[in-house]
Write a protein that holds these residues in place. Structure first.
Motif, PDB file in Angstrom:
ATOM      1  N   GLY A  24      -3.569   0.379  -1.728  1.00  0.00           N
ATOM      2  CA  GLY A  24      -4.986   0.275  -1.384  1.00  0.00           C
ATOM      3  C   GLY A  24      -5.333  -0.767  -0.330  1.00  0.00           C
ATOM      4  O   GLY A  24      -6.472  -1.228  -0.262  1.00  0.00           O
TER       5      GLY A  24
ATOM      6  N   LYS B 250      -2.761   7.845  -8.161  1.00  0.00           N
ATOM      7  CA  LYS B 250      -1.799   6.768  -7.848  1.00  0.00           C
ATOM      8  C   LYS B 250      -1.144   6.156  -9.090  1.00  0.00           C
ATOM      9  O   LYS B 250      -0.049   5.609  -9.012  1.00  0.00           O
TER      10      LYS B 250
ATOM     11  N   ILE C  67      -3.929  11.730  -3.465  1.00  0.00           N
ATOM     12  CA  ILE C  67      -2.906  10.701  -3.763  1.00  0.00           C
ATOM     13  C   ILE C  67      -3.565   9.492  -4.428  1.00  0.00           C
ATOM     14  O   ILE C  67      -3.074   8.981  -5.448  1.00  0.00           O
ATOM     15  N   GLN C  68      -4.679   9.043  -3.871  1.00  0.00           N
ATOM     16  CA  GLN C  68      -5.360   7.853  -4.419  1.00  0.00           C
ATOM     17  C   GLN C  68      -5.815   8.097  -5.863  1.00  0.00           C
ATOM     18  O   GLN C  68      -5.731   7.208  -6.704  1.00  0.00           O
TER      19      GLN C  68
ATOM     20  N   PHE D  56       2.408   6.996  -9.865  1.00  0.00           N
ATOM     21  CA  PHE D  56       3.530   6.410  -9.115  1.00  0.00           C
ATOM     22  C   PHE D  56       4.177   5.256  -9.898  1.00  0.00           C
ATOM     23  O   PHE D  56       5.265   4.821  -9.569  1.00  0.00           O
TER      24      PHE D  56
ATOM     25  N   TYR E  76       0.547   5.025  10.497  1.00  0.00           N
ATOM     26  CA  TYR E  76       0.115   5.664   9.242  1.00  0.00           C
ATOM     27  C   TYR E  76      -0.113   7.160   9.461  1.00  0.00           C
ATOM     28  O   TYR E  76       0.338   7.990   8.666  1.00  0.00           O
TER      29      TYR E  76
ATOM     30  N   GLU F  91      -5.269  12.630   1.121  1.00  0.00           N
ATOM     31  CA  GLU F  91      -5.329  11.185   0.843  1.00  0.00           C
ATOM     32  C   GLU F  91      -6.081  10.910  -0.463  1.00  0.00           C
ATOM     33  O   GLU F  91      -5.638  10.105  -1.289  1.00  0.00           O
TER      34      GLU F  91
ATOM     35  N   TYR G 132      -1.007   1.821   2.210  1.00  0.00           N
ATOM     36  CA  TYR G 132      -2.365   2.315   2.452  1.00  0.00           C
ATOM     37  C   TYR G 132      -2.891   3.155   1.285  1.00  0.00           C
ATOM     38  O   TYR G 132      -3.991   2.908   0.781  1.00  0.00           O
ATOM     39  N   LEU G 133      -2.115   4.147   0.863  1.00  0.00           N
ATOM     40  CA  LEU G 133      -2.634   5.097  -0.119  1.00  0.00           C
ATOM     41  C   LEU G 133      -2.462   4.658  -1.569  1.00  0.00           C
ATOM     42  O   LEU G 133      -3.305   4.953  -2.405  1.00  0.00           O
ATOM     43  N   ILE G 134      -1.376   3.949  -1.870  1.00  0.00           N
ATOM     44  CA  ILE G 134      -1.133   3.600  -3.280  1.00  0.00           C
ATOM     45  C   ILE G 134      -1.581   2.167  -3.593  1.00  0.00           C
ATOM     46  O   ILE G 134      -2.278   1.930  -4.569  1.00  0.00           O
TER      47      ILE G 134
ATOM     48  N   MET H 281     -11.453  10.021   5.075  1.00  0.00           N
ATOM     49  CA  MET H 281     -10.296  10.275   4.215  1.00  0.00           C
ATOM     50  C   MET H 281     -10.263  11.758   3.815  1.00  0.00           C
ATOM     51  O   MET H 281     -11.272  12.282   3.327  1.00  0.00           O
TER      52      MET H 281
END
Lengths: 180, 179
Positions: B144, A12, A8-9, A15, B165, A5, B140-142, A1
């Protein structure tokens, strides 16, 4: 990752920016949950559908059965008629062939006379064949059967008359002999 | 520890299973905003997300007896919301996997610069992604999910999920860098 990425995680939660009208949606959910009518209606509808399907199936089955029975009756009726025809045929055929033989063996008749008489018999044979064909086409079977019997009777009657005519003068001569 | 997480809100869940409306409402209050955001990220419209949320909670409460604590209640509920959102997109005939012609555009941005790490730009960039790309990035990213789960959710192969992706991510970086 990669970093993008991971970034963003990590963020999150940001969002989740929208808020919803809790009560408005809950009221709709509660109404829906408290009235399982949609289900019962659906089930009722399903029952109606099943009942309708069953009715259609029973109806279809009855119609098929009715036609099957009619067909069986028709076939058995046909079989009876055929059997009747065979019996009549065998009886009269034997009788006619026996009498035709008598005519053919008769020494008092000229070959021409025999030929003429038998050609007349052939005509009646033709008529008989036509009647038999009509019988297979399932027209008025009773009427045709009667016509076939009449055809046979006519032949027998003709042969009997012929044989009678042949024998009559001989008998009268004999009687005269005795008188004299 | 993990067991404790799985049994989060167990009492509320059990009471809700028994049909206790108050417990159901409490569960709803705990999860409605999170689920609404999950749905809005997938369907992209507030009105559609409200419909999805309503349907999802109704289904969740009706099917609650099938919930056996194999995951958290939140994960179980989120899967319902995701599935309902996907169905909603399918009903609206919105492609849930990207169209091929986007692949050609991706080739133009292969040697891209380092992505800008700005969450507001990224949020904006995700909204600008074509249908299909935004969903796979979100899943995928938010949300999970891994590629196995995404393949199940979207009805695609794992390798398709991975390749889509990566294309989506490249596209997102390209968009974010222009903002």
């Amino acid at each position: 990752m990669d970093n993008f990425e991971k970034y963003i995680q990590k963020n999150k939660d940001q969002f989740d920016e929208h808020k919803v009208d809790h009560l408005k949606i809950w009221n709709q959910i509660e109404t829906e949950l408290e009235t399982p009518k949609t289900i019962s209606l659906f089930r009722k509808f399903s029952i109606v559908k099943v009942a309708a399907t069953l009715l259609i199936l029973i109806g279809a089955f009855s119609i098929v059965r009715f036609y099957k029975i009619s067909e069986i009756n028709f076939n058995s009726e046909k079989m009876i008629v055929n059997q009747e025809l065979r019996d009549i045929d065998v009886y009269y055929k034997n009788l006619v062939s026996f009498q035709v033989q008598l005519v053919q063996k008769n020494t008092k008749l000229l070959p021409e006379e025999k030929k003429e008489f038998l050609s007349f018999m052939d005509e009646l044979d033709e008529e008989y064949n036509t009647l038999k064909k009509e019988m297979t086409q399932n027209l008025n079977n009773e009427y045709i059967l009667e016509a076939i019997i009449n055809n046979y009777k006519k032949r027998i009657e003709l042969i009997e008359n012929l044989l009678k005519q042949i024998n009559t003068p001989q008998n009268s001569n004999d009687n005269e002999g005795y008188i004299l | 520890m993990e067991t404790n997480i799985i049994y989060t809100h167990k009492k509320l869940v059990e009471n809700s299973k028994a049909g206790d409306r108050n417990s159901q409402y409490q569960l709803y209050e705990l999860y409605v905003n999170a689920m609404f955001n999950v749905s809005i990220r997938m369907v992209g419209s507030k009105e559609d997300a409200e419909d999805v949320i309503q349907e999802s909670f109704i289904e969740a409460f009706r099917k609650l007896n099938s919930f056996r604590y194999e995951s958290t209640f939140g994960s179980w509920l989120k899967r319902i919301v995701i599935n309902k959102s996907i169905n909603h997109l399918k009903l609206k005939k919105i492609p849930i996997t990207p169209l091929d012609h986007y692949e050609y555009q991706i080739s133009e941005v292969t040697n891209q610069e380092a992505p800008v790490l700005d969450i507001n730009k990224i949020k904006k960039g995700i909204k600008l992604l074509p249908d299909g790309y935004s969903q796979i990035i979100t899943l995928y990213l938010i949300e999970g999910y891994d590629h196995i789960e995404i393949s199940e959710i979207l009805g695609i192969t794992i390798s398709t999920s991975k390749s889509q992706y990566h294309r989506a991510k490249k596209k997102l970086i390209a968009i974010v860098n222009t903002l």
